[in-house]
Design a protein around this motif. Sequence first.
Motif, PDB file in Angstrom:
ATOM      1  N   ALA A  41       0.161  -1.619   0.239  1.00 28.71           N
ATOM      2  CA  ALA A  41      -0.104  -0.317  -0.265  1.00 28.71           C
ATOM      3  C   ALA A  41       0.924   1.512  -0.007  1.00 28.71           C
ATOM      4  O   ALA A  41       1.816   1.307   1.186  1.00 28.71           O
ATOM      5  CB  ALA A  41      -0.786  -0.122   0.960  1.00 28.71           C
ATOM      6  N   ARG A  42       0.631   2.739  -0.609  1.00 25.46           N
ATOM      7  CA  ARG A  42       1.104   3.513  -0.954  1.00 25.46           C
ATOM      8  C   ARG A  42       0.820   4.451   0.258  1.00 25.46           C
ATOM      9  O   ARG A  42       1.101   5.501   0.146  1.00 25.46           O
ATOM     10  CB  ARG A  42       1.151   4.281  -2.616  1.00 25.46           C
ATOM     11  CG  ARG A  42       1.975   2.878  -3.120  1.00 25.46           C
ATOM     12  CD  ARG A  42       3.221   1.882  -3.090  1.00 25.46           C
ATOM     13  NE  ARG A  42       4.134   1.891  -3.882  1.00 25.46           N
ATOM     14  CZ  ARG A  42       4.493   1.117  -3.665  1.00 25.46           C
ATOM     15  NH1 ARG A  42       5.913   0.704  -3.048  1.00 25.46           N
ATOM     16  NH2 ARG A  42       5.498   0.605  -4.594  1.00 25.46           N
ATOM     17  N   GLU A  43      -0.843   4.200   0.568  1.00 24.95           N
ATOM     18  CA  GLU A  43      -1.919   5.765   0.995  1.00 24.95           C
ATOM     19  C   GLU A  43      -2.960   4.740   1.450  1.00 24.95           C
ATOM     20  O   GLU A  43      -2.711   3.778   1.769  1.00 24.95           O
ATOM     21  CB  GLU A  43      -2.526   6.585   0.504  1.00 24.95           C
ATOM     22  CG  GLU A  43      -3.332   5.568  -1.035  1.00 24.95           C
ATOM     23  CD  GLU A  43      -3.756   6.402  -1.663  1.00 24.95           C
ATOM     24  OE1 GLU A  43      -3.839   7.925  -1.809  1.00 24.95           O
ATOM     25  OE2 GLU A  43      -4.047   6.314  -3.220  1.00 24.95           O
ATOM     26  N   PRO A  44      -3.043   5.309   2.609  1.00 25.46           N
ATOM     27  CA  PRO A  44      -4.430   4.809   4.023  1.00 25.46           C
ATOM     28  C   PRO A  44      -5.319   4.677   2.833  1.00 25.46           C
ATOM     29  O   PRO A  44      -5.920   4.987   1.919  1.00 25.46           O
ATOM     30  CB  PRO A  44      -4.542   5.867   5.006  1.00 25.46           C
ATOM     31  CG  PRO A  44      -4.430   7.092   4.458  1.00 25.46           C
ATOM     32  CD  PRO A  44      -2.856   6.864   2.707  1.00 25.46           C
ATOM     33  N   GLY A  45      -6.194   3.174   3.747  1.00 25.16           N
ATOM     34  CA  GLY A  45      -7.726   3.498   2.632  1.00 25.16           C
ATOM     35  C   GLY A  45      -8.297   1.850   2.943  1.00 25.16           C
ATOM     36  O   GLY A  45      -7.967   1.704   4.268  1.00 25.16           O
ATOM     37  N   ILE A  46      -8.747   1.211   2.240  1.00 24.30           N
ATOM     38  CA  ILE A  46      -9.755   0.023   2.880  1.00 24.30           C
ATOM     39  C   ILE A  46      -9.725  -0.466   2.100  1.00 24.30           C
ATOM     40  O   ILE A  46      -9.992  -0.584   0.633  1.00 24.30           O
ATOM     41  CB  ILE A  46     -11.163   0.446   3.042  1.00 24.30           C
ATOM     42  CG1 ILE A  46     -12.053   1.457   4.301  1.00 24.30           C
ATOM     43  CG2 ILE A  46     -12.039  -1.117   3.174  1.00 24.30           C
ATOM     44  CD1 ILE A  46     -10.849   0.729   5.901  1.00 24.30           C
ATOM     45  N   LEU A  47      -9.267  -1.799   2.290  1.00 24.34           N
ATOM     46  CA  LEU A  47      -8.574  -2.945   1.081  1.00 24.34           C
ATOM     47  C   LEU A  47      -9.660  -3.387   0.689  1.00 24.34           C
ATOM     48  O   LEU A  47     -11.176  -3.967   1.619  1.00 24.34           O
ATOM     49  CB  LEU A  47      -7.638  -4.021   1.857  1.00 24.34           C
ATOM     50  CG  LEU A  47      -7.364  -5.316   0.785  1.00 24.34           C
ATOM     51  CD1 LEU A  47      -6.701  -4.989  -0.249  1.00 24.34           C
ATOM     52  CD2 LEU A  47      -6.459  -5.874   1.537  1.00 24.34           C
ATOM     53  N   SER A  48     -10.124  -3.844  -0.604  1.00 28.90           N
ATOM     54  CA  SER A  48     -10.762  -4.581  -1.482  1.00 28.90           C
ATOM     55  C   SER A  48     -10.284  -5.111  -2.652  1.00 28.90           C
ATOM     56  O   SER A  48      -9.268  -4.725  -3.247  1.00 28.90           O
ATOM     57  CB  SER A  48     -11.843  -3.660  -1.576  1.00 28.90           C
ATOM     58  OG  SER A  48     -13.374  -4.738  -2.716  1.00 28.90           O
ATOM     59  N   GLY A  73     -12.239  -5.548   3.744  1.00 30.08           N
ATOM     60  CA  GLY A  73     -12.462  -4.452   4.259  1.00 30.08           C
ATOM     61  C   GLY A  73     -11.511  -4.635   5.458  1.00 30.08           C
ATOM     62  O   GLY A  73     -12.165  -3.159   6.127  1.00 30.08           O
ATOM     63  N   ALA A  74     -10.381  -5.029   5.104  1.00 28.14           N
ATOM     64  CA  ALA A  74      -9.314  -4.460   6.611  1.00 28.14           C
ATOM     65  C   ALA A  74      -8.792  -3.205   5.765  1.00 28.14           C
ATOM     66  O   ALA A  74      -8.427  -2.569   5.367  1.00 28.14           O
ATOM     67  CB  ALA A  74      -7.632  -5.105   6.638  1.00 28.14           C
ATOM     68  N   VAL A  75      -8.388  -2.321   7.399  1.00 21.00           N
ATOM     69  CA  VAL A  75      -8.248  -1.071   7.038  1.00 21.00           C
ATOM     70  C   VAL A  75      -6.168  -0.960   6.510  1.00 21.00           C
ATOM     71  O   VAL A  75      -5.919  -2.091   7.639  1.00 21.00           O
ATOM     72  CB  VAL A  75      -8.054  -0.232   8.228  1.00 21.00           C
ATOM     73  CG1 VAL A  75      -7.560   1.415   8.277  1.00 21.00           C
ATOM     74  CG2 VAL A  75      -9.759  -0.047   8.736  1.00 21.00           C
ATOM     75  N   THR A 111     -12.892   2.748   0.016  1.00 23.60           N
ATOM     76  CA  THR A 111     -11.788   3.822   0.719  1.00 23.60           C
ATOM     77  C   THR A 111     -13.571   4.809   0.908  1.00 23.60           C
ATOM     78  O   THR A 111     -13.166   5.216   2.346  1.00 23.60           O
ATOM     79  CB  THR A 111     -10.235   3.897  -0.003  1.00 23.60           C
ATOM     80  OG1 THR A 111      -9.938   2.815   0.423  1.00 23.60           O
ATOM     81  CG2 THR A 111     -10.161   5.366   1.128  1.00 23.60           C
ATOM     82  N   LEU A 112     -13.666   5.025  -0.791  1.00 25.23           N
ATOM     83  CA  LEU A 112     -14.732   6.517  -0.577  1.00 25.23           C
ATOM     84  C   LEU A 112     -15.938   5.875  -0.078  1.00 25.23           C
ATOM     85  O   LEU A 112     -16.374   6.744   0.918  1.00 25.23           O
ATOM     86  CB  LEU A 112     -14.994   6.408  -2.066  1.00 25.23           C
ATOM     87  CG  LEU A 112     -16.245   7.804  -2.163  1.00 25.23           C
ATOM     88  CD1 LEU A 112     -15.549   8.930  -2.042  1.00 25.23           C
ATOM     89  CD2 LEU A 112     -16.081   8.487  -4.159  1.00 25.23           C
ATOM     90  N   THR A 113     -16.607   4.513  -0.284  1.00 24.73           N
ATOM     91  CA  THR A 113     -17.406   4.344   0.591  1.00 24.73           C
ATOM     92  C   THR A 113     -17.205   3.859   2.487  1.00 24.73           C
ATOM     93  O   THR A 113     -18.462   4.999   2.296  1.00 24.73           O
ATOM     94  CB  THR A 113     -18.434   2.901   0.288  1.00 24.73           C
ATOM     95  OG1 THR A 113     -18.103   2.201  -0.709  1.00 24.73           O
ATOM     96  CG2 THR A 113     -19.514   2.389   0.294  1.00 24.73           C
TER      97      THR A 113
END
Length: 296
Positions: A41-48, A73-75, A111-113
């Motif tokens: 990962a290069r930035e924060p988000g929610i994995l899908s 669904g993981a951070v 991530t947007l959701t």
Amino acid sequence: MNSDLVDDIIRRALQEDAPWGDLTSETFLPAGVTATASLVAREPGILSGIEVFARVFQLMDLSTSIDVLSKDGAVIGPGMTLARVHGDARAVLRAERVALNLTQRMTGIATLTARYVAAVAGTKARIVDTRKTTPGLRMLERQAVRDGGGHNHRYSLSDAVLAKDNHLAVLSAAGIPLGDAIRAARARIGHTVHLEVEVDRLDQIDDVISAGVDTIMLDNFTPDELETGVAAVAGRALVEASGGVNLDTVAAIARSGVDIISVGALTHSARALDLGLDIGLDIGQHIGADLDVGLA
């Protein structure tokens, strides 16, 4: 997700990306070289899409091994390793862009959701997607919405009756009263079929509710109008808010008391999240040293 349909999406993407093989890898890399790749990962988000990521490499070469280190669904955060792949270097390089494209797209949607879901926390409103999906990728994008904590609207035109503004315009031009059309539709459909009708004025609500709908969609209403609409419906149907929804407005919309907020932006405007594939080549007897390369 339907695994056969997912495989079909992946095969089409792989065929599109390398219809006659990977000319670069087949020209530059000796046969038999193996590669180990890390999804980072290069930035924060929610994995899908992590299982989709793994499946791309498996469909390219069944001998490729994939170690999944995180779950949908993981951070995630910058620098986190999400999966590792090991296999024939040519196969890994041929699959990497398709694997990244799909996973980055899904992770961006999730991530947007999650941002929308967080914005309506403490209300009863449910964030749902729409049919404004990328053609051919609806199944994956709908999964990404769920991974982000959202919910799905009808999957397709075949799943429910949803009369929107253009349907109502046709009825009006034909001189057919909306209430009569709703009652006729209810008589024709099965008892398990959900019936929803969109309105764009407060004075339409009573006729629509009286005709018997399961959900009424209030389109492009202000928060104050939504609150008035919710009171007028008075629990006789679910109330969905649509139109004018963004991260700046969604909280006020949710506080109006609506049950559902549909957000087309979840899928049509999500930015792909930055994920990278870091690859090291174990070239063994072919060249006699390890080589690290960065992929654009």
